[in-house]
Every structure is written in C-alpha cells, then in structure tokens.
Scaffold this motif. Structure first.
Motif, PDB file in Angstrom:
ATOM      1  N   SER A  40       1.256  -1.059   0.105  1.00 26.38           N
ATOM      2  CA  SER A  40      -0.381  -0.122   0.358  1.00 26.38           C
ATOM      3  C   SER A  40       0.736   1.168   0.000  1.00 26.38           C
ATOM      4  CB  SER A  40      -0.624   0.408   1.194  1.00 26.38           C
ATOM      5  OG  SER A  40      -0.036   0.399   2.327  1.00 26.38           O
ATOM      6  N   TRP A  41       0.411   2.187  -0.465  1.00 23.12           N
ATOM      7  CA  TRP A  41       1.150   4.199  -0.617  1.00 23.12           C
ATOM      8  C   TRP A  41       1.407   4.132   0.941  1.00 23.12           C
ATOM      9  CZ3 TRP A  41       3.418   6.935  -3.968  1.00 23.12           C
ATOM     10  CH2 TRP A  41       3.878   8.124  -3.346  1.00 23.12           C
ATOM     11  N   ASP A  42       0.582   3.775   1.375  1.00 18.09           N
ATOM     12  CA  ASP A  42       1.264   4.722   3.376  1.00 18.09           C
ATOM     13  C   ASP A  42       2.154   3.270   3.326  1.00 18.09           C
ATOM     14  OD1 ASP A  42      -0.634   6.651   3.494  1.00 18.09           O
ATOM     15  OD2 ASP A  42      -2.164   4.986   3.857  1.00 18.09           O
ATOM     16  N   GLN A  43       2.175   2.278   3.472  1.00 17.10           N
ATOM     17  CA  GLN A  43       3.424   0.878   3.594  1.00 17.10           C
ATOM     18  C   GLN A  43       4.379   2.172   2.733  1.00 17.10           C
ATOM     19  OE1 GLN A  43       0.700  -2.357   3.372  1.00 17.10           O
ATOM     20  NE2 GLN A  43       3.246  -3.417   4.959  1.00 17.10           N
ATOM     21  N   LEU A  44       4.405   2.117   2.005  1.00 17.44           N
ATOM     22  CA  LEU A  44       5.814   2.371   1.080  1.00 17.44           C
ATOM     23  C   LEU A  44       6.082   3.914   1.454  1.00 17.44           C
ATOM     24  CD1 LEU A  44       4.736   2.042  -2.733  1.00 17.44           C
ATOM     25  CD2 LEU A  44       6.689   1.073  -1.825  1.00 17.44           C
ATOM     26  N   ARG A  45       5.211   5.043   1.988  1.00 17.16           N
ATOM     27  CA  ARG A  45       5.612   5.958   2.724  1.00 17.16           C
ATOM     28  C   ARG A  45       6.573   5.714   3.846  1.00 17.16           C
ATOM     29  NH1 ARG A  45       2.745  10.877   1.064  1.00 17.16           N
ATOM     30  NH2 ARG A  45       3.120  11.338   2.408  1.00 17.16           N
ATOM     31  N   LYS A  46       5.606   4.849   4.373  1.00 18.33           N
ATOM     32  CA  LYS A  46       6.702   4.543   5.460  1.00 18.33           C
ATOM     33  C   LYS A  46       8.143   4.017   5.987  1.00 18.33           C
ATOM     34  CE  LYS A  46       2.835   3.110   8.127  1.00 18.33           C
ATOM     35  NZ  LYS A  46       2.173   2.699   8.903  1.00 18.33           N
ATOM     36  N   SER A  47       8.197   3.166   4.603  1.00 20.30           N
ATOM     37  CA  SER A  47       9.290   2.254   5.164  1.00 20.30           C
ATOM     38  C   SER A  47      10.250   3.401   4.041  1.00 20.30           C
ATOM     39  CB  SER A  47       9.230   1.679   3.092  1.00 20.30           C
ATOM     40  OG  SER A  47       9.268   1.545   2.015  1.00 20.30           O
ATOM     41  N   GLY A  48       9.786   4.665   3.903  1.00 20.28           N
ATOM     42  CA  GLY A  48      10.976   5.826   3.411  1.00 20.28           C
ATOM     43  C   GLY A  48      11.231   6.225   2.129  1.00 20.28           C
ATOM     44  N   ALA A  49      10.126   6.137   1.420  1.00 20.94           N
ATOM     45  CA  ALA A  49       9.941   6.424  -0.276  1.00 20.94           C
ATOM     46  C   ALA A  49       9.486   7.577  -0.629  1.00 20.94           C
ATOM     47  CB  ALA A  49       8.766   5.212  -0.974  1.00 20.94           C
ATOM     48  N   GLN A  50       9.539   8.287  -1.043  1.00 21.15           N
ATOM     49  CA  GLN A  50       8.886   9.189  -1.444  1.00 21.15           C
ATOM     50  C   GLN A  50       8.485   9.486  -2.717  1.00 21.15           C
ATOM     51  OE1 GLN A  50      10.257  14.317  -0.345  1.00 21.15           O
ATOM     52  NE2 GLN A  50      11.909  12.382   0.124  1.00 21.15           N
ATOM     53  N   TYR A  51       7.856  10.592  -2.710  1.00 18.88           N
ATOM     54  CA  TYR A  51       7.063  10.800  -4.034  1.00 18.88           C
ATOM     55  C   TYR A  51       6.252  12.094  -4.352  1.00 18.88           C
ATOM     56  CZ  TYR A  51       6.985   9.750  -9.576  1.00 18.88           C
ATOM     57  OH  TYR A  51       6.758   9.732 -11.152  1.00 18.88           O
ATOM     58  N   ARG A  52       7.214  12.901  -4.668  1.00 22.48           N
ATOM     59  CA  ARG A  52       6.224  14.467  -4.552  1.00 22.48           C
ATOM     60  C   ARG A  52       6.722  15.471  -5.746  1.00 22.48           C
ATOM     61  NH1 ARG A  52       8.131  19.012  -1.708  1.00 22.48           N
ATOM     62  NH2 ARG A  52       5.627  19.561  -0.986  1.00 22.48           N
ATOM     63  N   TYR A  53       6.333  16.450  -6.361  1.00 21.99           N
ATOM     64  CA  TYR A  53       6.527  16.738  -7.397  1.00 21.99           C
ATOM     65  C   TYR A  53       6.355  18.545  -6.336  1.00 21.99           C
ATOM     66  CZ  TYR A  53       5.525  13.706 -10.560  1.00 21.99           C
ATOM     67  OH  TYR A  53       5.940  12.732 -11.551  1.00 21.99           O
ATOM     68  N   PHE A  54       6.762  19.270  -6.931  1.00 21.44           N
ATOM     69  CA  PHE A  54       6.560  20.350  -6.775  1.00 21.44           C
ATOM     70  C   PHE A  54       6.996  21.591  -7.454  1.00 21.44           C
ATOM     71  CE2 PHE A  54      11.600  19.254  -7.461  1.00 21.44           C
ATOM     72  CZ  PHE A  54      12.347  19.751  -7.595  1.00 21.44           C
ATOM     73  N   LEU A  55       6.955  22.560  -6.955  1.00 25.78           N
ATOM     74  CA  LEU A  55       7.121  24.070  -8.028  1.00 25.78           C
ATOM     75  C   LEU A  55       8.271  25.008  -7.937  1.00 25.78           C
ATOM     76  CD1 LEU A  55       3.087  25.536  -8.169  1.00 25.78           C
ATOM     77  CD2 LEU A  55       4.634  24.741  -9.366  1.00 25.78           C
ATOM     78  N   GLN A  56       8.987  25.447  -9.447  1.00 24.23           N
ATOM     79  CA  GLN A  56      10.250  26.153  -8.713  1.00 24.23           C
ATOM     80  C   GLN A  56       9.626  27.376  -9.668  1.00 24.23           C
ATOM     81  OE1 GLN A  56      12.941  23.340 -11.311  1.00 24.23           O
ATOM     82  NE2 GLN A  56      14.458  24.254  -9.310  1.00 24.23           N
ATOM     83  N   PRO A  57       9.746  28.460  -9.163  1.00 22.67           N
ATOM     84  CA  PRO A  57       9.676  29.619 -10.111  1.00 22.67           C
ATOM     85  C   PRO A  57      10.570  29.940 -11.033  1.00 22.67           C
ATOM     86  CG  PRO A  57      10.094  30.303  -7.664  1.00 22.67           C
ATOM     87  CD  PRO A  57      10.153  28.461  -7.672  1.00 22.67           C
TER      88      PRO A  57
END
Lengths: 810, 229
Positions: free
Chosen positions: A255-272
């Motif tokens: 599950s996504w939460d488990q993945l996150r808990k194991s330290g995995a990260q997947y996020r998008y960000f904005l750069q001006p």
C-alpha cells in the motif's frame, strides 16, 4: 567657497603628482572591479524576466526517493500536465516539452543539413506559457497541427535566407516532414533555456502515456494572478495521491502508506521560473545554469576590493596629513570652523572619487572581455548603453566619497592650529596607529586571497592527476556516431585496422558526463521494497579495453555471446550497496526491462571502482549494460598510440566520410572533455588569481604611498643619522622594518582565516588534497617579498640622499 | 580690549607637568601697540596663542572685547576669532596652493562676505600693500618680505580689531624686516590694536609698551618714552 576648495584640491594634486596618481589609480582599479561585478550581478539576477508574467510561471519538478537513493529532477510524468489543468483551477496554462541537448535531430531543407541541438518538441500551448513576440504566423494556431514547427528568426535566415519561411517544409532525421507556421524572435541570452525550433510533441507516442512513474517531460505552467504557489504545491500532492499512488501500489504490491512508511517518497514541487537560472542545479537541467553562490562570491569579492580601495584612499590621504597640516592650521587661525574644513575635505575626496570613477569606467571597458571570460559562459555584461550604469556610478561616487572621505575629513579637521603651526606633528604621529591597522587589514586580505588561490590550484592539480581507475589520455572521441546507424560496426572495424589505433568502443555515456540514466534493480529473494537505483551506462564490448578499466572479478561483455544482453557488469560500490557477497553469476531483477516488464539479469563481472564523475562526489553505484551486436550509441572512443595526431585525424575522418553520408565529422579529445567537469573550479581559480593580484597590487600601492610619506617625515632624522655614520643598508633596514612588521602581523591573522575557509571549501570534495603548511609559508614569503620590494624602493632612495640636502632647511 | 586675570597654562606630558604661563595679569587697551619680549621658551607664543583664541588657558580669566572667553569651546572661539583677530606669523604661513589674491581673500570667504565686496576689499588692501602686480603669483614665487606683506594683508583684510604678530620679522633680513615694522607701525597709527612677540630690541621700540616675560611670569613692563612725551 567651492571654487576655493576646487582650486586648493587641484593644485594640491598637481603638487604631489605621483601620490595623487597612486591614490586615484588604486581607487579606480577597485572601483572598476566593483562596476564589473555589480553589472554581472544585475545581469544574473535578470534571467527569464523578459517573459510576460514571468513571476507567475513555474516549473514542475520531482523528488523521488527509494532505498536511500534520491532523484530530484526538473521533470514530470506525461499525464501530469493535463491533470493539473483539469484539477487545479489556479493553473491558467501548462505546457510539456522534451528535446534539446545531445539527442539532436538532423534538420534538412533542400541542400541545407544541420544537426540542431536546440530543437524542442512541445505541446501546442508552448507560447501560452512562454509568451514570445511572433515575427510571422499566428501564436494561437502556430502549433495546432501535428506537423507544424515554429522557428526563430536566425534559423529562418539560416535555412531560408530571404525567402518567406511560412509554409515551407523541413525534414527531420529523414523521417518527418514539418511545415513552418511561425517565426519568433531569438530567445534572449538571459534565459535558462534557448530553443531554435519548437516542433509538435504529439508525434511521440510516450506523450500520451498514462504512467505516473517515469518522469521525462519538462512541464511549465502559468498560475492565474493572485494564486498562491504553496496552495498549488499542496494540490500537487493530492494529485499524486489520486493518480500516482494506485500505480505504485500495483507495481510493488504494497500500500501507498506502507511505501511511504518505508521511507519512499514521491512528490512534485514548483520552481519559480525566475529562480531557475541561479538556484536550480538538478540532474537533467535544460542548460548549465549559473550559480547564486558565484554571484555571492563575486559580490563578496567586489565588496572586499571596494573596502581595500577605500582603505588605501584613507591611508594615503591621512598620511598626507603632514603636508596638509600647516594649511589646516592656517585656515583655522584665519577663521575656518571645523565644519567648513570637514566640508572642504569631503569635497576633495568626492573630487578624487569622481576622477577615479572616470578612470574606473575606462578600465572597466578595457577589462570587460577578460571579465566575461572569468564569469563563465552564460554571462555577457555590456557596459555601453547599460541602463544600470549611471545609477551604479552615482551610488559608487556617493558611497566612496563618504566612506573613504569621512575619516580623513574628521581626522584632518581635528588638528589644533596651535600645534601644527609650530610644526609639532605629535598628534599626527599618534594616529599612524590607525594607518598601521589599515595596512595590516589590506595585507591580511591579500595573503588570505593568495592562500586561497594556491589551495584551489593545488586541488585542481590533484584532481587532474589523481589515479582515476581508468586511463583518460590518448583517447579521441568521435561524436554523433548514432548518425552512422548500424554502420557503426563497420566504422569500428575499419578503425581497428589502423595500426595507430589499439582499441575502439561505442557507448551511450562517457565518464564525466553530467548525467547518466538510472534503473531500478531488486535482489531476488529479498522481500518487500528492497529496490536499488543504480546509475547505468551503455556500451559495447570494447569499452573496458579502450579506457583501461580493471576487473575485480568475473568478466566484461564478449562479442560472441548474444546472452550477454541479459547480463550486467557492476562496480564494486554497487556490489556493496546491493549487499552481495560473491556476486558473479548471481541474478538481479531489472524492474523496468525491455518492453516495460521486469527482467532477470545475470551479474557477469565486477569492475574495480573508477571515478566516473567529479571528485566532489564519492563513487556511486554503477551498472553496465551491453549494446549487443545491433545497438549503437552516440559516440565512439578511439584509443591511439601515435603522436602524429593530424595523420590519425585524417585517417579517421576519411573513414567517417565514406560511411556517414555527408554528416559532419566532429571529435574531441577525451581528456579535454573530461576536464570540463571542473570548469566551475577552474573559473573560481581564475577569478581568485585575478583578484589576489588586484588585491596585492592595491595593497602595494598603498604601502608605497605610506613609505613615501614616512620617509619624507623622517628626512631630517635620516640626514642626522647619515652624518653620524649610518650606512645606506642600515638606514633602508630602519625604514623598511616598520612596514615589514605589519606584513608579518598580517600573516598571523590571515593564516587561521584562510585555513578556516579553505578547509571548508576542500571539504566539499570527497577526494581532496591536504592543506600543507608550505602553502601558508609560501604566501607569507610572497607577500613579504612584494612588500619589501615596494618599501625598499622608497627607503633606499631616501637613504642615499645627500644629508646636506635634508638638513639645509631648518 | 584685552584683560587677563591670573592666567595660567600648564602642559601635561605623560608624567611631567610644565607650567608655561603663571599668574599673568595683562591688559591691552584699544589702539595700543604692545610688544612681548623674553628668552626662548619663556611662554611668549603660548601667551599669544591664548590671546589669539587659538588655545584656552588652564586657569584664570580672559576678557576679550567684553566676553569672558577662558571657557569657550573651540567653535565659540573660532567664531569670535574670525571676526576680530588677524594673525601674522614668523613663517608667513601662506597656503602654497592658493595665489596671493586667494590667500588674502580667504578670511572674507570664511566670514561669508559676498563676492563683489570681497573683491573690492582684497584689491583695496593689496593696493595699499603694493601687491597688485603679484596678484596671481603663488607664495613660492615671492621673496620673504613680499610673503610677509601678503600675510599682513591677509591679517588686515577683514578689518580685525586686534592684530597678533608672532615674531613677524624673524625670518626676514633687516631691509624686509624694517619694511614690515613700518607697515605695522602705520597700522597702529591708524588705530589698530597690535600685540607683537619679538626678539629684537630695536623693533620693540615701535611699540608703546614692552612686556618682558621670564619663565612664564611677567617680570617688567616698560612704557616707551617716545609715545609718552
């Protein structure tokens, strides 16, 4: 009254020509440096501001993290753009594009054929985000069809000359015909990326991909006025949750939460947009960006040099106090108040700064080409007609007139006429403490800069000579060999027949490249989310021999074994990270193999670690894959053993011409290409060298001035000593010692300072040279020697004067 | 015009206190010409500096044109000085970077006299001192006597109530010295108050009264007979 001040000042300068020149020239040198650096800073801060609503434009980047390997890139996945447009109301327009760089298409129009590195493939909305004036065509419809292309005016000229480009058809890579539907102005230099062509992204199948896992698209968006970037940032994470999370859950079976808990990260960000040029240094940047730390460093240096120049000015002006003292006394006796004297001296220092600034401007114009070279390739400052020039000059005039003028003005005006008219300069001598302090300051800076320069050069030398684990000499790289297609095999065969060539290798990457691909591997039998991202290189079987890389165990790829296509060769670091013992023959799973499915691969061998990237970084885990008999890559490396380079080049070029059907022959020497990874350090080294020289020159001018005055003040003493039998040598020593003591003191202060900063700088390298005492001693001796030379120029002259001359006037 | 009461000046250098002037009681009337004599180091110049408001006494009172000025700040002294006192020094003390005209003009500049009037006054005094042909010369181009004439002109130009001359003939040969003394004498006869320090007994004869200083004290005051017949 002003007229009176002006006359006194100008006549005073004329009377002391040499010293006035030293004062003004030293000041001008410092100011010239300030002018150049300020213009450079303004130039660097002005990137990408030419686009309309630039402050509303952002780029979407990704932070992905698996098993301690983090990938941060300026890219996003294919469906992101549309999802944002659909689900985030603040988004006004969004565009994706790919292209640029080494995967350049070959563009053909009639007999004109060029490889175009600035060819980008974009969504039709490109000009909604990057609003650009159209010279020809309609920005609304220019990219609406899947066979449209927009090009810049210099490209229009290059391909079509004076013909009207609209409606003309160009061909790319012998595959696709595109119709020109628009011509735009060239992209200004102050942009973080420059395109020559914008073609349709839709021709690429993967632009319609629904996968949220691969990030291959540069995605830019415009926010509506008043929209908050941080609110949009939060909404991006909701989008990830809605669309990307299910795909990850499918892929890993967790599950996504488990993945996150194991330290995995997947996020998008904005750069001006306006931050990209100076503050974004990710993998896969569109072009090499500038660096805010360079801007800071330059500004710091400018400030330092300005201070040095001011100190010089203060030093020389107050040293002249002795000759001005009488005038001050008279003016006071006659009725000048202190305020009037302060005004007079401030006026004089402003006059000096004014003259210095005019000279500085001339110097800046002269030094501009040299400075542009120092500042690196994406800076090109202009002086003539620069709208910032006048404000800068006025600010400098005001600042220097005040900073450098204030102390002398207050100091000189404080003389008591009773004393100075009687020729008692007791009070003045006491103040020489301040001057000594200033000399110490100047030399401290100079010595610290010299040490810095030596350390950086030593580190560069260390990096260029460290054993890297492969041989970078005697290798020539033929570029764009993918143009040869399958003919590359024939090309290699022919080259190998040349007795001057000992090995050749076709590869997709080379050591020193800015970025490599990466793949996700898992170790079978290890459960859960044990994913490893390894950097990957693709090459043929000749790579190891060509670069003289050593194997630790197992073997490299072999030409006859077709099964090696399912094999991989790792470096020692990769083996360590995967936690394998006795790895040869073991299997790994390549998460996204051929056809997008997981694939089993066998470890064929382990290479000894070699430094394939800058020595800034520890060696990273690396996996080598084989091209196989049908694959081909962008370059062919040629190891040669001849010293007759022209003949070798001619031979290779002849072979190329026969096989490459009219494509241009392009090559470079590997060691030069590899050295480019230290361009930033080389720039810094050049910059520091230039400023060390400037600093020490200014400091010496100051010292020369002070020595001149010190000897003038002691004329009588020198005369008396000579009459009593002192030799020229003892006298010069007497006069020089005072200053040399100051330089010695400066050494004591500069050393720990330089040690602190250079130690910090060196620590940014994983592999570095040591900070030896010899560097410090060398800098000290150098500064001392230069100071001695400067001072003795004066003191020897003074010591040799006939004492009758100096004793006559009493 | 000038009255001092128990004037004292003490110089302190590190550990030694030197008394330069002690219990000086001196008065100078308007229109008087006083010469101060005494051996080197007796305090003549110190006295002159205090009288000229270049320096403050350590103790005692000093009344100058009705003001008690012994505690005045430098700013107050400067203000009083520029309107009332002209100086002539032994070493002329002209500003080398300014021409004869500009040197003489300087006190008027500091008094903020308008340019037209300034020019008139400077030319007037130059004419009187026969300096017109030297108008645009720099001090270095003049003889000692000429330089001292410029200095006197500068002291005079603002029409001060008091002229203080510190050995005005000390750096001059006798011909030039005589010329300067005649000039001072003439000014005196026109009503200017003059206090002059001198070593020369001959030139002290030009004064109405001679004050002898020794070790910071006034030892004698002689009235010159020729003015008191």
């Amino acid at each position: 009254m002003l007229k009176n001040y002006l006359k006194a000042a100008l006549r005073n300068m004329r009377l002391h020509k040499g010293l006035s020149f030293i004062t003004i020239f030293g000041f001008a040198a410092g100011l010239a440096c300030c002018i150049l650096i300020t213009l450079f800073t303004i130039d660097q801060l002005g990137f990408d501001r030419h686009y309309a609503k630039a402050e509303h434009i952002f780029r979407v980047g990704i932070i992905g993290s698996l098993n301690n390997k983090t990938f941060i890139g300026p890219v996003s996945c294919a469906p992101m753009a549309e999802a944002m447009k659909r689900e985030i109301p603040e988004v006004e327009a969004v565009v994706r594009f790919i292209g640029g760089g080494r995967g350049a298409p070959v563009v053909r129009y009639q007999d004109k054929i060029f490889s175009e590195e600035r060819f980008y493939w974009a969504d039709p909305t490109f000009f909604d985000v990057f609003k650009t004036p159209f010279i020809k065509g309609n920005p609304r419809t220019a990219l609406s069809q899947a066979n449209n292309v927009v090009l810049t005016s210099s490209m229009a000229k290059k391909y079509f000359g004076s013909e009207d480009p609209l409606g003309k058809t160009i061909n790319t890579d012998n595959r696709r015909d595109l119709v020109v539907t628009g011509v735009v102005a060239d992209v200004p230099r102050q942009s973080h990326f420059h395109y020559d062509f914008i073609g349709p992204l839709a021709i690429f199948e993967n632009s319609r991909s629904t996968s949220w896992i691969g990030n291959n698209f540069y995605t830019y968006l415009t926010l509506r006025s008043g929209a908050s970037a941080s609110a949009v940032d939060a909404k991006l994470q909701e989008i990830v949750r809605r669309h990307a999370a299910p795909q990850f859950e499918m892929m890993f079976g967790v599950s996504w939460d488990q993945l996150r808990k194991s330290g995995a990260q997947y996020r998008y960000f904005l750069q001006p947009l306006t931050d990209i040029h100076l503050r974004s240094h990710l993998e896969y940047e569109l072009e090499a960006n500038g660096d805010i730390s360079t801007v800071y460093l330059f500004s710091l240096v400018a400030f330092g040099v300005f201070l040095l120049a001011c100190v010089n000015f203060v030093n020389l002006t107050t040293a002249r106090a002795a000759t001005r003292a009488r005038e001050i006394g008279i003016r006071k006796a006659i009725g000048s108040g202190r305020g009037q004297l302060i005004r007079q001296f401030l006026f004089e220092s402003s006059l000096t700064s004014f003259l210095a600034i005019i000279l500085a401007l001339a110097l800046a114009v002269l030094l501009r080409p040299f400075f542009n070279q120092l500042a690196g390739e994406n800076a090109d400052i202009v002086i003539q007609g620069n709208p910032w020039l006048l404000p800068i000059l006025l600010a400098l005039l005001l600042l220097s007139g005040l900073v450098a003028g204030a102390y002398p003005a207050f100091y000189l005006s404080s003389f008591r006429s009773v004393h100075v008219l009687k020729g008692q300069l007791g009070g003045i001598k006491g103040k020489s403490f301040v001057r000594s302090l200033l000399v110490v300051f100047q030399f401290t800076m100079s010595i610290a800069l010299i040490i810095g320069t030596l350390v950086i050069n030593r580190q560069l030398h260390y990096m260029q000579n460290k054993k890297l684990g492969f041989n970078k000499e005697q290798v020539l790289v033929v570029k764009k060999t993918d143009d040869l297609g399958k003919q590359v095999q024939a090309f290699k065969q022919e080259l190998l027949a040349n007795p001057d060539i000992t090995a050749v290798s076709n590869s997709a990457n080379l050591m020193g490249d800015q970025s490599f691909g990466d793949n996700v591997y898992t170790v079978p039998g290890v459960s859960g989310v044990a994913q490893y991202i390894l950097w990957t290189m693709y090459a043929d079987e000749g790579f190891m021999r060509t670069y003289d890389i050593k194997m630790a165990s197992g073997r490299f790829f072999e030409k006859e074994r077709q099964s090696d296509l399912q094999g991989v060769v790792l470096n020692e670091t990769a083996v360590k990270i995967l936690g394998l013992t006795d790895p040869v023959g073991k299997e790994l799973t390549l998460l996204i193999g051929p056809g997008g499915k997981p694939a089993k691969i066998t470890i064929l061998g382990v290479m000894k670690d070699f430094h394939y990237q800058s020595l800034h970084d520890e060696i990273r885990p690396l996996a080598f894959h084989w091209f196989g008999p049908d694959g081909f890559g962008r370059m062919v490396s040629v190891r040669f053993r001849t010293t007759n380079i022209p003949v070798l080049l001619k031979a290779i070029e002849n072979t190329w011409k026969r096989l490459a059907k009219g494509q241009a022959f392009e090559y470079e020497f590997f060691n030069e290409r590899f050295a480019a990874i230290y361009n930033a350090e080389q720039n810094t080294a050049r910059l520091l060298t230039a400023f060390s020289i400037l600093a020490i020159a200014i400091a010496c001018l100051g010292l020369l001035g002070l020595a001149t005055f010190a000897t003038q003040q002691r004329t009588k003493e020198i005369g008396i000593r000579k009459v009593l039998g002192a030799s020229v040598l003892t006298l010069s020593r007497l006069l020089s010692n005072e200053f040399l003591k100051l330089v010695l003191l400066a050494n004591l202060i500069a050393w720990p300072l330089a040690y602190y900063f250079m130690n910090r700088w060196l620590r940014s390298f994983a592999y570095r040279t040591s900070l030896g005492l010899d560097l410090f001693l060398l800098s000290g001796v150098l500064a001392l020697g230069i100071a001695l030379l400067t001072v003795s120029f004066q003191s020897v002259r003074a010591a040799r004067t006939n004492p009758v001359e100096s004793l006559r006037y009493e | 015009m000038i009255q001092t009461k128990n004037l004292k000046k003490i110089y302190t250098t590190e550990e030694v206190e030197t008394s330069a002037l002690n219990q000086i009681n001196l008065s100078v009337k308007e229109g008087e010409f006083v010469a101060v004599m005494g051996p080197s180091g007796c305090g003549k110049s110190t006295l002159l500096n205090i009288l000229g408001l270049l320096d403050n006494p350590s103790e005692g009172e000093y009344h100058f044109v009705g003001h008690e000025v012994s505690k005045y700040s430098e700013r107050q002294r400067a203000h009083l000085r520029k309107a009332n006192i002209g100086f002539v020094f032994q070493s002329f003390n002209l500003i080398d970077e300014l021409t004869v005209f500009e040197n003489i003009e300087l006190p008027l500049l500091y008094l903020k006299v308008g340019s037209g009037e300034r020019k008139k006054k400077v030319l007037e005094v130059m004419e009187r001192m026969q300096l017109i042909p030297r108008k645009n010369h720099f001090p270095q181009q003049l003889s000692g006597g000429q330089q001292q004439r410029v200095a006197v002109a500068r002291a005079l130009v603002a029409r001060p109530k008091l002229i203080l001359a510190d050995e005005p003939t000390g750096n001059l040969d006798s011909a030039n010295g005589d010329e300067v003394m005649n000039l001072l004498s003439q000014l005196h006869s026109e009503g200017t108050t003059i206090v002059m320090v001198t070593h020369s007994p001959a030139y002290s004869e030009f004064a109405q009264r001679v004050v002898h200083l020794f070790d910071g004290h006034i030892v004698t005051e002689n009235f010159n007979q020729k003015f008191h017949v």
